[in-house]
Scaffold this active site. Structure first.
Site, PDB file in Angstrom:
ATOM      1  N   THR A  20      71.973 -34.537 -24.781  1.00  0.00           N
ATOM      2  CA  THR A  20      72.914 -33.738 -25.572  1.00  0.00           C
ATOM      3  C   THR A  20      72.168 -32.729 -26.429  1.00  0.00           C
ATOM      4  OG1 THR A  20      72.852 -35.232 -27.476  1.00  0.00           O
ATOM      5  CG2 THR A  20      74.475 -35.713 -25.772  1.00  0.00           C
ATOM      6  N   TYR A  80      53.288 -64.256 -45.594  1.00  0.00           N
ATOM      7  CA  TYR A  80      54.199 -65.342 -45.951  1.00  0.00           C
ATOM      8  C   TYR A  80      54.904 -64.969 -47.247  1.00  0.00           C
ATOM      9  CZ  TYR A  80      50.056 -66.702 -48.712  1.00  0.00           C
ATOM     10  OH  TYR A  80      48.979 -66.714 -49.550  1.00  0.00           O
ATOM     11  N   LYS A 132      52.077 -61.694 -65.227  1.00  0.00           N
ATOM     12  CA  LYS A 132      51.657 -62.839 -64.420  1.00  0.00           C
ATOM     13  C   LYS A 132      52.911 -63.638 -64.083  1.00  0.00           C
ATOM     14  CE  LYS A 132      48.055 -65.159 -62.770  1.00  0.00           C
ATOM     15  NZ  LYS A 132      47.078 -65.721 -63.718  1.00  0.00           N
ATOM     16  N   HIS A 133      53.107 -63.907 -62.807  1.00  0.00           N
ATOM     17  CA  HIS A 133      54.280 -64.649 -62.335  1.00  0.00           C
ATOM     18  C   HIS A 133      55.577 -64.040 -62.863  1.00  0.00           C
ATOM     19  CE1 HIS A 133      51.724 -67.490 -60.386  1.00  0.00           C
ATOM     20  NE2 HIS A 133      51.165 -67.888 -61.509  1.00  0.00           N
ATOM     21  N   GLY A 184      43.766 -62.401 -63.005  1.00  0.00           N
ATOM     22  CA  GLY A 184      44.494 -62.414 -61.739  1.00  0.00           C
ATOM     23  C   GLY A 184      45.893 -61.849 -61.847  1.00  0.00           C
ATOM     24  N   ASN A 197      64.795 -68.407 -71.501  1.00  0.00           N
ATOM     25  CA  ASN A 197      64.921 -67.884 -72.855  1.00  0.00           C
ATOM     26  C   ASN A 197      63.645 -67.143 -73.244  1.00  0.00           C
ATOM     27  OD1 ASN A 197      67.539 -68.829 -73.763  1.00  0.00           O
ATOM     28  ND2 ASN A 197      66.701 -70.902 -73.640  1.00  0.00           N
ATOM     29  N   HIS A 200      67.177 -63.769 -65.527  1.00  0.00           N
ATOM     30  CA  HIS A 200      66.964 -65.057 -64.868  1.00  0.00           C
ATOM     31  C   HIS A 200      66.235 -64.895 -63.539  1.00  0.00           C
ATOM     32  CE1 HIS A 200      70.422 -66.072 -67.561  1.00  0.00           C
ATOM     33  NE2 HIS A 200      69.631 -67.103 -67.777  1.00  0.00           N
TER      34      HIS A 200
END
Length: 531
Positions: free
Chosen positions: A38, A220, A282-283, A312, A425, A531
């Site tokens: 087309t 992962y 961190k995290h 880290g 919190n 959260h």
């Protein structure tokens, strides 16, 4: 019934992205495949000297309405949908002179690209494909007999199989292609629906769809036993990990991406025109945040809050990474640095740490910009508007006898910016534009206050100071104090002023406790649960 192998004898090609098109089509011709095409695809193949029929020959109708109508015709959809071993279908093909189509190659009008470039409303509408998705869905439904390709990246694999089989495609391949085709049209329609939702200002929607294109396969997920991938949302991309260019370093992991996003969203709260700012995460929680006259100074102050956790971690900056800051950051193990940009000298310094990832996002996300966040639940999705509220837009109401001083006001706003990005919190102690203690993610608000106070005390001990770093600080709480105990913990740690949303049944009790302790306290009227 799906056939183990389908011989490819006729292919319909209609693509907006012509990457690799001519070479792919030439290889199909080499396998004896008849080409039908087309518009611009037909012209590209013809100009390359390939034998190709225009779709108008099949339909008996020319393209019309600026190309809006060209493939929406029984001669096309009959050829895609006919079941090969159904006698009635075969009789219909013969009666109407319709030839079967064994391979469909279609990629869609660039709606997402138009949207990402800030296209005007009418431009976005014109780039909504109709015939393409219709053909894709028809071919994918009939994958027992038809193969459908929606991306140029699939060409090489198909040609390899055609060569190996002498011109056929197996059932497993056709089924895999069908899945990819339906995923493509779902993401495409999802992008259109999401864009139109922003145009009409719709809140709750009867249906919600979210989609994206694979940006990176991941080794992962959060843990080695979890499979994972990173998908980039369609349309306009918010500056951050999705828009960033990785200059160097190892491949980013699932946790790297999640933490880097948290860090960059937090640092964007701090106006680069006002001060340099650094966030260490961190995290997914900030463990140190500070402003300074330079990035190096801001980094030193952020690191001092919790250097143990910073090891880290992820470092996010609100200005172009310079050499001075780069030299300081690489002194300890850091997973990722993300900034709007970097100087050549700074990039060279980081390059000495070959595993350290350096991401350049090209800009800062707007913390006030509208948008949505999505979280999966068992059997559903939670969708909400992004927390686009800034403390700068909140009326700070003094509720204690003593109002905050000018310095306390500045630190209260700083601390509340950080608290917005700390998991609930959340309690944040800050002094002179730097965090000195952060308590995150506790089930009890008083425990968050205690942890933050303990970290401030540990910081003082590292520096050989007799008094906690919380002495003379301010404290921010992401939601109201349900009891006076959390506030009293902050007062005992040395905080002199408090910022919190207010709204508790015990506000009067908490205010009285603040007055008794000589604290200044302001209510924002807006909480920052995370959260």
């Amino acid at each position: 019934m799906s056939h183990d192998s389908v011989r490819i004898t006729r292919a319909l090609l209609s693509v907006s992205d012509k990457t690799g098109l001519v070479d792919f089509a030439r290889a199909l011709v080499g396998h004896g495949v008849e080409l039908v095409s087309t518009g611009g695809t037909y012209r590209a193949l013809s100009e390359a000297g390939l034998p190709v029929r225009e779709v108008a020959e099949l339909t008996g109708f020319p393209e019309m309405m600026d190309g809006r109508v060209k493939t929406l015709h029984p001669a096309v959809h009959g050829g895609l949908l006919a079941v090969r071993d159904n006698p009635e279908h075969q009789a219909a093909l013969a009666a109407h002179g319709i030839g079967a189509i064994d391979l469909l190659v279609v990629n869609l009008y660039p709606f997402e690209e138009t949207l990402a470039k800030g296209g005007a409303y009418d431009d976005c509408v014109e780039n909504i494909d109709v015939g393409g998705p219709a053909m894709i869905r028809a071919a994918a439904k009939n994958h027992a007999d038809v193969a459908v390709v929606t991306e140029a990246g699939a060409y090489a694999g198909l040609l390899a199989e055609l060569t190996e089989t002498g011109g056929s495609l197996g059932a497993a391949t056709r089924r895999r292609l069908a899945q990819a085709a339906f995923a493509r049209t779902a993401a495409y329609d999802g992008a259109i629906a999401a864009w139109l939702a922003t145009q009409v200002g719709e809140g709750e929607r009867s249906f919600f769809s979210a989609g994206g294109r694979l940006a990176q396969g991941l080794r992962y997920g959060e843990n080695p036993h979890q499979a994972a991938a990173f998908y980039r949302s369609a349309g306009a991309v918010r500056p951050g990990v999705a828009s960033a260019r990785q200059v160097q370093g190892k491949e980013l992991s699932y946790n790297n991406l999640n933490d880097t996003d948290a860090a960059y969203e937090c640092v964007a709260e701090f106006d680069p025109d006002r001060a340099a700012a650094v966030v260490i995460v961190k995290h997914a929680n900030p463990c140190g945040v500070a402003e300074g006259a330079s990035l190096a100074e801001a980094y030193e102050r952020a690191l001092a809050c919790d250097p143990t956790s910073a090891f880290g971690g992820i470092v996010a900056l609100n200005r172009t990474l310079d050499a001075e800051a780069a030299r300081r950051i690489v002194e300890i193990f850091t997973e990722v640095i993300i900034a709007p940009d970097a100087t050549e000298e700074a990039a060279a310094i980081v390059r000495a740490k070959k595993n350290l990832r350096l991401l350049l996002a090209g800009g800062l996300p707007d913390p006030r910009a509208p948008g949505e966040t999505v979280k999966s639940l068992a059997g559903g999705l939670l969708v909400q508007a992004r927390d686009a509220m800034s403390v700068d837009d909140m009326p700070l109401t003094v509720v204690t006898k003593r109002p905050p001083s000018e310095r306390e006001y500045a630190d209260l706003r700083f601390a509340y910016r950080v608290a917005k990005h700390v998991k609930s919190n959340a309690i944040v102690y800050a002094r002179e534009g730097a965090t000195v203690g952060i308590g995150a993610g506790q089930m009890s608000r008083v425990d968050s206050a205690r942890i933050a106070a303990w970290k401030a005390g540990e910081g003082a001990a590292r520096l050989g100071l007799a008094e906690s770093l919380a002495k003379g600080s301010v404290v921010a709480s992401d939601a109201f104090f349900p009891f006076a105990d959390g506030l009293l913990t902050a007062a005992e740690a040395g905080a002199t002023a408090v910022i919190q949303p207010g709204g508790s049944m015990r506000d009067a009790e908490v205010i009285a406790a603040a007055d008794a302790a000589g604290l200044a306290m302001v209510f924002t009227g807006h909480r920052h649960f995370r959260h």
